[in-house]
Each structure stands twice: as C-alpha cells, then as structure tokens.
Write a protein that holds these residues in place. Structure first.
Motif, mmCIF file in Angstrom:
data_model
loop_
_atom_site.group_PDB
_atom_site.id
_atom_site.type_symbol
_atom_site.label_atom_id
_atom_site.label_comp_id
_atom_site.label_asym_id
_atom_site.label_seq_id
_atom_site.Cartn_x
_atom_site.Cartn_y
_atom_site.Cartn_z
ATOM 1 N N LEU A 141 0.853 -1.181 0.000
ATOM 2 C CA LEU A 141 0.000 0.000 0.000
ATOM 3 C C LEU A 141 0.889 1.231 0.000
ATOM 4 C CD1 LEU A 141 -2.753 -0.930 2.621
ATOM 5 C CD2 LEU A 141 -3.127 -0.476 0.196
ATOM 6 N N THR A 142 0.459 2.245 -0.723
ATOM 7 C CA THR A 142 1.206 3.497 -0.802
ATOM 8 C C THR A 142 0.358 4.629 -0.257
ATOM 9 O OG1 THR A 142 2.471 2.756 -2.720
ATOM 10 C CG2 THR A 142 2.345 5.132 -2.348
ATOM 11 N N LEU A 143 0.830 5.235 0.818
ATOM 12 C CA LEU A 143 0.132 6.364 1.419
ATOM 13 C C LEU A 143 0.480 7.637 0.658
ATOM 14 C CD1 LEU A 143 0.087 4.107 3.571
ATOM 15 C CD2 LEU A 143 0.363 5.874 5.313
ATOM 16 N N GLY A 144 -0.500 8.494 0.457
ATOM 17 C CA GLY A 144 -0.269 9.750 -0.242
ATOM 18 C C GLY A 144 0.140 10.849 0.722
ATOM 19 N N VAL A 145 1.220 11.540 0.408
ATOM 20 C CA VAL A 145 1.664 12.688 1.196
ATOM 21 C C VAL A 145 1.028 13.949 0.619
ATOM 22 C CG1 VAL A 145 3.659 14.079 1.885
ATOM 23 C CG2 VAL A 145 3.840 11.579 1.814
ATOM 24 N N VAL A 146 0.470 14.776 1.476
ATOM 25 C CA VAL A 146 -0.139 16.027 1.024
ATOM 26 C C VAL A 146 0.958 16.939 0.474
ATOM 27 C CG1 VAL A 146 -1.461 18.060 1.715
ATOM 28 C CG2 VAL A 146 -1.983 15.818 2.726
ATOM 29 N N PRO A 147 0.855 17.364 -0.792
ATOM 30 C CA PRO A 147 1.927 18.185 -1.379
ATOM 31 C C PRO A 147 1.949 19.591 -0.797
ATOM 32 C CG PRO A 147 0.101 17.963 -2.924
ATOM 33 C CD PRO A 147 -0.213 17.065 -1.761
ATOM 34 N N PRO A 148 3.117 20.219 -0.796
ATOM 35 C CA PRO A 148 3.195 21.607 -0.323
ATOM 36 C C PRO A 148 2.485 22.551 -1.286
ATOM 37 C CG PRO A 148 5.298 20.919 -1.257
ATOM 38 C CD PRO A 148 4.426 19.695 -1.222
ATOM 39 N N GLU A 149 1.980 23.654 -0.754
ATOM 40 C CA GLU A 149 1.344 24.668 -1.593
ATOM 41 C C GLU A 149 2.386 25.312 -2.499
ATOM 42 O OE1 GLU A 149 -1.834 25.349 -1.754
ATOM 43 O OE2 GLU A 149 -2.470 24.025 -0.116
ATOM 44 N N ARG A 150 1.933 25.755 -3.671
ATOM 45 C CA ARG A 150 2.868 26.380 -4.616
ATOM 46 C C ARG A 150 3.310 27.771 -4.165
ATOM 47 N NH1 ARG A 150 4.318 25.143 -9.867
ATOM 48 N NH2 ARG A 150 3.592 23.119 -10.586
ATOM 49 N N ASP A 151 2.411 28.528 -3.590
ATOM 50 C CA ASP A 151 2.747 29.875 -3.104
ATOM 51 C C ASP A 151 3.394 30.738 -4.181
ATOM 52 O OD1 ASP A 151 1.771 29.239 -0.579
ATOM 53 O OD2 ASP A 151 3.725 28.557 0.143
ATOM 54 N N GLY A 152 2.919 30.614 -5.413
ATOM 55 C CA GLY A 152 3.420 31.462 -6.493
ATOM 56 C C GLY A 152 4.735 31.019 -7.095
ATOM 57 N N ASP A 153 5.261 29.874 -6.688
ATOM 58 C CA ASP A 153 6.533 29.392 -7.234
ATOM 59 C C ASP A 153 6.421 29.095 -8.727
ATOM 60 O OD1 ASP A 153 7.864 29.490 -4.846
ATOM 61 O OD2 ASP A 153 7.623 27.360 -4.388
ATOM 62 N N ASP A 154 7.496 29.356 -9.467
ATOM 63 C CA ASP A 154 7.551 28.857 -10.835
ATOM 64 C C ASP A 154 7.874 27.362 -10.779
ATOM 65 O OD1 ASP A 154 10.323 28.547 -10.436
ATOM 66 O OD2 ASP A 154 10.818 30.400 -11.482
ATOM 67 N N GLU A 155 7.880 26.707 -11.946
ATOM 68 C CA GLU A 155 8.021 25.252 -11.969
ATOM 69 C C GLU A 155 9.328 24.791 -11.344
ATOM 70 O OE1 GLU A 155 5.752 22.645 -12.004
ATOM 71 O OE2 GLU A 155 5.120 23.427 -13.946
ATOM 72 N N PHE A 156 10.418 25.450 -11.676
ATOM 73 C CA PHE A 156 11.715 25.015 -11.162
ATOM 74 C C PHE A 156 11.797 25.205 -9.649
ATOM 75 C CE2 PHE A 156 16.231 25.506 -10.163
ATOM 76 C CZ PHE A 156 16.744 24.347 -10.737
ATOM 77 N N SER A 157 11.337 26.333 -9.169
ATOM 78 C CA SER A 157 11.384 26.593 -7.726
ATOM 79 C C SER A 157 10.506 25.612 -6.968
ATOM 80 C CB SER A 157 10.945 28.026 -7.434
ATOM 81 O OG SER A 157 11.815 28.955 -8.040
ATOM 82 N N TYR A 158 9.330 25.331 -7.532
ATOM 83 C CA TYR A 158 8.438 24.385 -6.866
ATOM 84 C C TYR A 158 9.039 22.980 -6.880
ATOM 85 C CZ TYR A 158 4.182 21.946 -5.461
ATOM 86 O OH TYR A 158 3.269 21.164 -4.797
ATOM 87 N N GLY A 159 9.672 22.609 -7.984
ATOM 88 C CA GLY A 159 10.313 21.304 -8.050
ATOM 89 C C GLY A 159 11.358 21.134 -6.963
#
Length: 276
Positions: A141-159
């Motif tokens: 079984l794989t539990l899902g982790v709640v992802p962090p909010e983007r808070d306006g990040d661009d793709e690279f910063s969010y990655g």
C-alpha cells in the motif's frame, strides 16, 4: 469484512468493506501496517492524504482483481498504458485502475489507484505463487503525502521545494519508524529536469543523501510523483503526487521493480533470487 479499526484521528481511512469485495488473505496484515505508518507519519509531522495513493495487488489471472475493482467503480486501464515490472528476475505487467476521487468509495478509503500486477509467463507465476501469500495477494500500500502549496513558485522553484520537502519527510519518518527507507525516486516535469540550473542546484535539494539514496527522473506526461518505501521488503510506501496525467512513471516502475521490492516479503529482503 476487515477486523479492527481502519481509521485514525488524522482522517486517514481504509475501506471497511475491502474483504467483502476482494477476499485477500494477507490484506489484514498490510492494512495494519498502513495504519501504523499513517500514525507514525502524523507523529513525524508528515501530513497524509485521507485515502491511499495506490495499492499493488499481484494476481493470476488479472480478472480475479479487475472484475471486483470494476464493481467498486474503478476505471481499468484508464491511462492507456501498461508498465513492465521485472520483479525477482521475473516478468510481470502492471495495468492501472483509477477511482474517481469524488466517488463514495474513495471517501470510504478505497485507493485512488490500483496496480493490477500479473505474471507474464509460467516462471513468474510460479515465483509469485511459491511465496504462499495467496492468489491474489496485496503486495504493498502506498500512502499519499499532502503536497506543499505552490505559493506562487515557478516550476523550477516548486520542483526544488517538493524534493527538499520529501527528502526531509523521508528522514523524519525513518527516525520515527526505525526502518531503513528506500530510494527517494523523484519524477519531475521535464521543465524542471531540463532547466539549465538543474545540474548545479539539484544536489542541494537532496543534501545529506548519498548517490544511491535518490534518483531524479522526468515524469512521463508531466506533473510530480516523488516516492519511497518506508518498510523493508516493499510492504508500505509513501508518495507525493501533483498534476500527473498517468498513474506511474515507467522509469520509476522499472527502478522499483528491480531494486526496491520483491515477492519475498517475510524477511524484509528485496531482490530475491528467482525460483529455479
């Protein structure tokens, strides 16, 4: 019906009627492990989604699992892909089923996705059946982790923030669980991996991890899927998912199948030799 409690204070829940739909011998054991990991995740400060991200069920033939899942409301083969899964030196095929997150079944703890894994040939079937877990059996079984909010990040910063977030979660969960975690496999959008800054900055995202403890990949179809196992033998995994258009990343499935999991789970050992 599964015995014992299948929900905890954090809101994480598993389906109470699972045994009525799929009478799988080892399901109670996996459910118990998942509930304990969910409790420990909360203790470690890692927020878990209300229902599991996915389950992997080994079966021969596939309809033993696919038919009951269809009755629950799963869309079999929804992403029009199959995922070769070379486990224990044997060949398996993983076909994904998806459940609508708005469905009543999902609200009752049924998994967002199910990997229906079946052997390709007699050697794989014999390897699977020889372990004595039953047919079908609930591999993990794989539990899902709640992802962090983007808070306006661009793709690279969010990655970068996602990877640091999951690397930290991996460390904190290992401290609480006390088991050696698996490889941190980070499948990221091509815009992140292909960014000119990636080669220089990405090592800082996984600072403190050795080269064998993480792997970066491009996520086929886009989005983020960052995952690692928390119990040896590949019994319980956690994954953070955001913006994906398919259940799995083929490169991740190959890596996990070869190096992270086994059909031999009693002793927690991965990479078992194939049945001769």
């Amino acid at each position: 019906m599964m015995s014992g409690s299948t929900s905890i204070f954090s809101g994480f829940e598993l389906p109470h009627d699972f045994g009525e739909v799929l009478p799988i011998e080892n399901a109670a054991e996996r459910f118990g492990e998942a509930m304990e990991v969910a409790r420990q995740s909360a203790e470690a400060g890692v927020a878990i989604e209300a229902a599991p991200d996915h389950a992997a069920i080994f079966t021969d033939p596939p309809q033993l699992v696919a038919g009951p899942l269809k009755s629950v409301g799963y869309d079999l083969g929804w992403d029009t892909r199959c995922y070769p899964s070379p486990v224990d030196g044997c060949d398996y095929i993983n076909v994904s089923a998806r459940l609508d997150p708005k469905s009543p079944a999902y609200q009752q703890g049924w998994f967002r996705y199910v990997a229906v894994v079946h052997p390709v040939d007699e050697a794989a079937s014999e390897q699977m059946l020889s372990q004595g877990y039953g047919n079908p059996f609930l591999h993990h079984l794989t539990l899902g982790v709640v992802p962090p909010e983007r808070d306006g990040d661009d793709e690279f910063s969010y990655g970068g923030r996602v990877v640091r977030f999951m690397a930290d979660a991996r460390r904190r969960m290992a401290d609480v669980i006390g088991d050696e975690p698996g490889t941190l496999i980070a499948a990221l959008p091509s815009e992140v991996v292909g960014d000119a800054r990636f080669a220089e900055e990405s090592p800082r995202w996984v600072e403190g991890l050795s080269g064998s403890e993480f792997q970066f990949q491009v996520m086929q179809g886009g989005g983020y899927l960052v995952q690692y196992f928390v119990l040896t033998g590949g019994r319980i995994e956690v994954a953070m998912r955001s913006g994906t258009c398919q259940t799995f990343n083929p490169l991740s499935v190959d890596k996990i199948s070869r190096d992270e999991i086994s059909t031999v789970q009693d002793d927690g050992g991965g990479n078992a030799d194939p049945l001769m």
